[in-house]
Design a protein around this motif. Structure first.
Motif, PDB file in Angstrom:
ATOM      1  N   ALA A 336       0.826  -1.203   0.000  1.00 56.61           N
ATOM      2  CA  ALA A 336       0.000   0.000   0.000  1.00 56.61           C
ATOM      3  C   ALA A 336       0.863   1.258   0.000  1.00 56.61           C
ATOM      4  N   TRP A 337       0.346   2.309  -0.597  1.00 60.87           N
ATOM      5  CA  TRP A 337       1.032   3.603  -0.666  1.00 60.87           C
ATOM      6  C   TRP A 337       1.316   4.093   0.753  1.00 60.87           C
ATOM      7  N   PRO A 338       2.515   4.582   1.034  1.00 56.87           N
ATOM      8  CA  PRO A 338       2.850   4.996   2.406  1.00 56.87           C
ATOM      9  C   PRO A 338       2.102   6.254   2.832  1.00 56.87           C
ATOM     10  N   TYR A 339       1.847   6.346   4.133  1.00 54.38           N
ATOM     11  CA  TYR A 339       1.204   7.528   4.712  1.00 54.38           C
ATOM     12  C   TYR A 339       2.291   8.537   5.075  1.00 54.38           C
ATOM     13  N   ASP A 340       2.303   9.666   4.388  1.00 49.80           N
ATOM     14  CA  ASP A 340       3.358  10.666   4.597  1.00 49.80           C
ATOM     15  C   ASP A 340       2.801  12.053   4.271  1.00 49.80           C
ATOM     16  N   PRO A 341       2.079  12.674   5.228  1.00 44.92           N
ATOM     17  CA  PRO A 341       1.486  13.986   4.946  1.00 44.92           C
ATOM     18  C   PRO A 341       2.510  15.074   4.647  1.00 44.92           C
ATOM     19  N   ASP A 342       3.701  14.976   5.224  1.00 46.33           N
ATOM     20  CA  ASP A 342       4.729  15.969   4.912  1.00 46.33           C
ATOM     21  C   ASP A 342       5.131  15.904   3.443  1.00 46.33           C
ATOM     22  N   LYS A 343       5.276  14.700   2.917  1.00 45.16           N
ATOM     23  CA  LYS A 343       5.584  14.537   1.500  1.00 45.16           C
ATOM     24  C   LYS A 343       4.430  15.064   0.643  1.00 45.16           C
ATOM     25  N   ALA A 344       3.204  14.851   1.107  1.00 48.49           N
ATOM     26  CA  ALA A 344       2.041  15.356   0.369  1.00 48.49           C
ATOM     27  C   ALA A 344       2.082  16.876   0.271  1.00 48.49           C
ATOM     28  N   ARG A 345       2.385  17.544   1.390  1.00 52.43           N
ATOM     29  CA  ARG A 345       2.464  19.012   1.373  1.00 52.43           C
ATOM     30  C   ARG A 345       3.571  19.493   0.444  1.00 52.43           C
ATOM     31  N   GLN A 346       4.695  18.811   0.445  1.00 53.86           N
ATOM     32  CA  GLN A 346       5.815  19.183  -0.423  1.00 53.86           C
ATOM     33  C   GLN A 346       5.417  19.108  -1.893  1.00 53.86           C
ATOM     34  N   LEU A 347       4.705  18.033  -2.269  1.00 51.97           N
ATOM     35  CA  LEU A 347       4.267  17.875  -3.657  1.00 51.97           C
ATOM     36  C   LEU A 347       3.287  18.973  -4.062  1.00 51.97           C
ATOM     37  N   LEU A 348       2.379  19.316  -3.154  1.00 52.89           N
ATOM     38  CA  LEU A 348       1.433  20.392  -3.459  1.00 52.89           C
ATOM     39  C   LEU A 348       2.153  21.719  -3.643  1.00 52.89           C
ATOM     40  N   GLU A 349       3.148  21.981  -2.820  1.00 55.19           N
ATOM     41  CA  GLU A 349       3.895  23.238  -2.943  1.00 55.19           C
ATOM     42  C   GLU A 349       4.662  23.287  -4.262  1.00 55.19           C
ATOM     43  N   GLU A 350       5.211  22.149  -4.690  1.00 52.98           N
ATOM     44  CA  GLU A 350       5.902  22.100  -5.980  1.00 52.98           C
ATOM     45  C   GLU A 350       4.934  22.381  -7.119  1.00 52.98           C
ATOM     46  N   ALA A 351       3.736  21.795  -7.025  1.00 55.04           N
ATOM     47  CA  ALA A 351       2.745  22.036  -8.073  1.00 55.04           C
ATOM     48  C   ALA A 351       2.290  23.491  -8.061  1.00 55.04           C
ATOM     49  N   ARG A 352       2.079  24.049  -6.879  1.00 55.52           N
ATOM     50  CA  ARG A 352       1.657  25.451  -6.763  1.00 55.52           C
ATOM     51  C   ARG A 352       2.716  26.387  -7.360  1.00 55.52           C
ATOM     52  N   ALA A 353       3.984  26.092  -7.103  1.00 57.76           N
ATOM     53  CA  ALA A 353       5.070  26.923  -7.630  1.00 57.76           C
ATOM     54  C   ALA A 353       5.103  26.903  -9.144  1.00 57.76           C
ATOM     55  N   ASP A 354       4.598  25.840  -9.743  1.00 61.45           N
ATOM     56  CA  ASP A 354       4.558  25.741 -11.206  1.00 61.45           C
ATOM     57  C   ASP A 354       3.247  26.267 -11.782  1.00 61.45           C
ATOM     58  N   GLY A 355       2.430  26.895 -10.952  1.00 61.03           N
ATOM     59  CA  GLY A 355       1.211  27.524 -11.443  1.00 61.03           C
ATOM     60  C   GLY A 355      -0.032  26.665 -11.390  1.00 61.03           C
ATOM     61  N   VAL A 356       0.048  25.498 -10.780  1.00 68.74           N
ATOM     62  CA  VAL A 356      -1.137  24.632 -10.667  1.00 68.74           C
ATOM     63  C   VAL A 356      -2.053  25.181  -9.573  1.00 68.74           C
ATOM     64  N   ALA A 357      -3.327  25.300  -9.885  1.00 68.37           N
ATOM     65  CA  ALA A 357      -4.303  25.878  -8.947  1.00 68.37           C
ATOM     66  C   ALA A 357      -4.707  24.840  -7.910  1.00 68.37           C
ATOM     67  N   VAL A 358      -3.808  24.540  -6.990  1.00 68.03           N
ATOM     68  CA  VAL A 358      -4.051  23.472  -6.019  1.00 68.03           C
ATOM     69  C   VAL A 358      -5.126  23.848  -5.004  1.00 68.03           C
ATOM     70  N   ASP A 359      -5.501  25.128  -4.910  1.00 67.17           N
ATOM     71  CA  ASP A 359      -6.526  25.569  -3.971  1.00 67.17           C
ATOM     72  C   ASP A 359      -7.934  25.484  -4.553  1.00 67.17           C
ATOM     73  N   THR A 360      -8.069  25.011  -5.775  1.00 62.33           N
ATOM     74  CA  THR A 360      -9.377  24.900  -6.406  1.00 62.33           C
ATOM     75  C   THR A 360     -10.298  23.989  -5.582  1.00 62.33           C
ATOM     76  N   PRO A 361     -11.548  24.413  -5.315  1.00 63.91           N
ATOM     77  CA  PRO A 361     -12.481  23.555  -4.572  1.00 63.91           C
ATOM     78  C   PRO A 361     -12.740  22.240  -5.324  1.00 63.91           C
ATOM     79  N   ILE A 362     -12.736  21.143  -4.584  1.00 68.20           N
ATOM     80  CA  ILE A 362     -12.925  19.808  -5.140  1.00 68.20           C
ATOM     81  C   ILE A 362     -14.052  19.124  -4.378  1.00 68.20           C
ATOM     82  N   ARG A 363     -14.944  18.462  -5.097  1.00 71.78           N
ATOM     83  CA  ARG A 363     -16.032  17.716  -4.465  1.00 71.78           C
ATOM     84  C   ARG A 363     -15.601  16.258  -4.292  1.00 71.78           C
ATOM     85  N   MET A 364     -15.918  15.660  -3.161  1.00 67.79           N
ATOM     86  CA  MET A 364     -15.707  14.235  -2.946  1.00 67.79           C
ATOM     87  C   MET A 364     -17.080  13.590  -2.767  1.00 67.79           C
TER      88      MET A 364
END
Length: 525
Positions: A336-364
């Motif tokens: 199973a994929w490892p649980y690592d919230p710090d790594k998750a935040r790092q990936l989001l910050e990398e995407a945000r720095a490249d202009g990805v709208a990571v704050d866009t509202p998402i429905r689940m």
């Protein structure tokens, strides 16, 4: 033409042999009453009362691959030509006595003589051909078509009243297994409209259906096979698992499905391995979900071990793929994929720095009653995604509501996550890979043409080569595409009164055969 292969096996009624254990669960004291109907509610030892988590949206035979429909319709009201034994994995005769391979594309089926539908009309090759044409080749958009066949049409031809041929457009070594998903209906059944209450050859027929209250099946006294022991089966539905369990404990029902370990079934609770895998499907075509770093972040944020331990009470295990052990193609080397919230935040910050709208509202989006603790599971995932900086809201709906988001064509409504539960009751990865891992798969949120070609190549293989090819696909898809955040391989729990003999198996969540249920020696409460 390849050498002819034939199948001829003894005709036996399948009774599951998977070992199950009674759970020691705490009793929840809660009262409930059975809804009244316009029909007599006086229960007798001849009536089997079952409480489900939701009312079937329909009993349409061509949609039985939907769990909420198949659990009532399949092999109770209607029947297939053949049926996979969930214990041995073998395809066993049902309405067909045998099937023989003529070429890599075509098979000949020979039907059991003397079978009639519950309306008295004979079941013949013309009915089988009509059922296949209706399910696979029509414009109805049947769930079975999307789940089993995709866009491929079949060529069917009547040879004589008890013989017909079926051919696929390309070589298909598991065509009889695919055809076993098609329930047989009379040739008079509409090709352009769905049927809410089908006519079938099964041991039961619909007696009455009071929407929102009760569905009652009555024994088909002209059934061609062994007569079921119960003369009637009454279905009701309650969304709360504790209420379903209490109905069995209080003598208001004999069986209650889809329970959690906390629902209070006590000594009447029975745990069994099912073939369901729960996951979050990610729509790849919508920003920010179209960035693989965001999808990786979602995966890193899910604490699978915690969900299984705290919410499922250990009844299940973290999943690394969409199929369970025992299915051809299962890769036992994946973790199973490892649980690592710090790594998750790092990936989001990398995407945000490249202009990805990571704050866009998402429905689940989730389905009410989809599995025990489904609401709590969505809340845990929502909270985890919020903690890494994503804006996710929860929407719960019913089966009809989730179907809009589950099956192609998907609505253009912005980014959303869909909580799914996939059970490969066929036992072959072809029924998972084609619909979930290709660019145009019935329930696939994306893919690549290169991966499509690999899925097609795996489907043409046999034996160990088939196993290895599919196993490799399950290893590669998260690296190359990643349209899923897998959660868990699930276990099932049902409550069963002591008055009933029934052994659930890995197919129980998708189809629950009334003919396999018998009365025990004990008196009904």
């Amino acid at each position: 033409m390849s050498p002819a292969l034939s199948v001829q096996q003894g005709r036996t009624h399948r009774v599951a042999a998977i070992a199950v254990g009674a759970l020691s669960l705490s009793l929840v004291a809660s009262g409930c009453t059975v809804a009244n109907s316009n029909h007599g509610d006086a229960a007798s030892a001849d009536t089997l009362r079952i409480v489900l988590q939701e009312e079937p949206p329909t009993l349409e035979a061509c949609d039985v691959s939907m769990t909420s429909i198949g659990v009532v319709t399949r092999s109770n009201i209607t029947e297939p030509l053949a049926e996979r034994n969930p214990t041995s994995g073998e395809l066993e005769p049902k309405l067909a006595d045998s099937w023989e391979q003529n070429s890599d594309r075509q098979w000949t089926f020979r039907l059991h003589p003397g079978v009639t539908f519950s309306d008295g009309s004979p079941f013949e090759a013309a009915d089988a051909v009509h059922s296949i044409e209706r399910t696979v080749n029509s414009d109805l958009g049947c769930n079975v078509e999307g789940y089993v066949f995709g866009d491929a049409d079949l060529t069917v031809e009547v040879i004589d009243p008890l013989t017909f041929t079926v051919a696929s457009p390309e070589a298909d070594p598991i065509l009889p297994l695919r055809v076993s998903f098609i329930e047989m209906v009379p040739r008079t059944t509409s090709m352009t409209e769905r049927v809410r209450e089908p006519i079938g050859t099964g041991p039961f027929a619909v007696d009455y259906w009071n929407p929102g209250q009760k569905l009652s099946l009555v024994r088909n006294e002209t059934y061609w096979g062994d007569a079921p022991e119960y003369s009637r089966a009454d279905y009701q539905w309650r969304s709360e698992g504790s209420v379903r369990a209490s109905m069995v404990l209080n003598g208001e029902a004999e069986l209650a499905t889809s329970l959690g370990p906390e629902d209070g079934a006590g000594e009447l609770g029975v745990a069994y391995p099912n073939n369901e895998t729960t996951a979050v499907r990610i729509q790849l075509e919508e920003t920010p979900l179209d960035d693989i770093r965001v999808r990786q972040a979602i995966n890193y944020s899910v604490n699978r071990e915690g969900i299984v331990k705290a919410l499922f009470r250990g009844l299940g295990r973290p999943a690394a793929q969409l199929i369970s052990p025992g299915v051809i193609g299962y890769n036992d080397e994946l973790t199973a994929w490892p649980y690592d919230p710090d790594k998750a935040r790092q990936l989001l910050e990398e995407a945000r720095a490249d202009g990805v709208a990571v704050d866009t509202p998402i429905r689940m989006i989730g389905r009410t009653g989809q599995f025990p603790k489904v609401n709590e599971t969505l809340e845990v995932i929502q909270n985890a995604l919020s903690e890494i900086g994503m804006d996710v809201s929860i929407e719960m709906t019913d089966s009809a509501g989730t179907a809009e988001y589950q099956e192609r064509p998907f609505p253009k409504v912005g980014p959303y996550l869909l909580v799914i539960q996939h059970g490969n009751q066929a036992g072959d990865a072809a029924f998972t890979a084609r619909q979930y891992m290709t660019t145009d798969g019935f329930q696939s949120a994306g893919g690549t043409t290169e991966f499509d070609a690999r899925v097609a190549a795996a489907g043409a293989k046999t034996g160990e080569e088939r196993q290895e090819a599919y196993a490799q696909l399950f290893a590669d898809e998260p690296k190359e595409i990643m349209q899923m955040a897998f959660i868990a391989h699930m276990n099932g729990v049902l409550a069963k009164a002591a008055s009933v003999n029934y052994t659930p198996d890995s197919a129980t969540v998708d189809e629950m055969h009334l003919a396999a249920m018998t009365r025990a020696d004990t008196e009904r409460p």
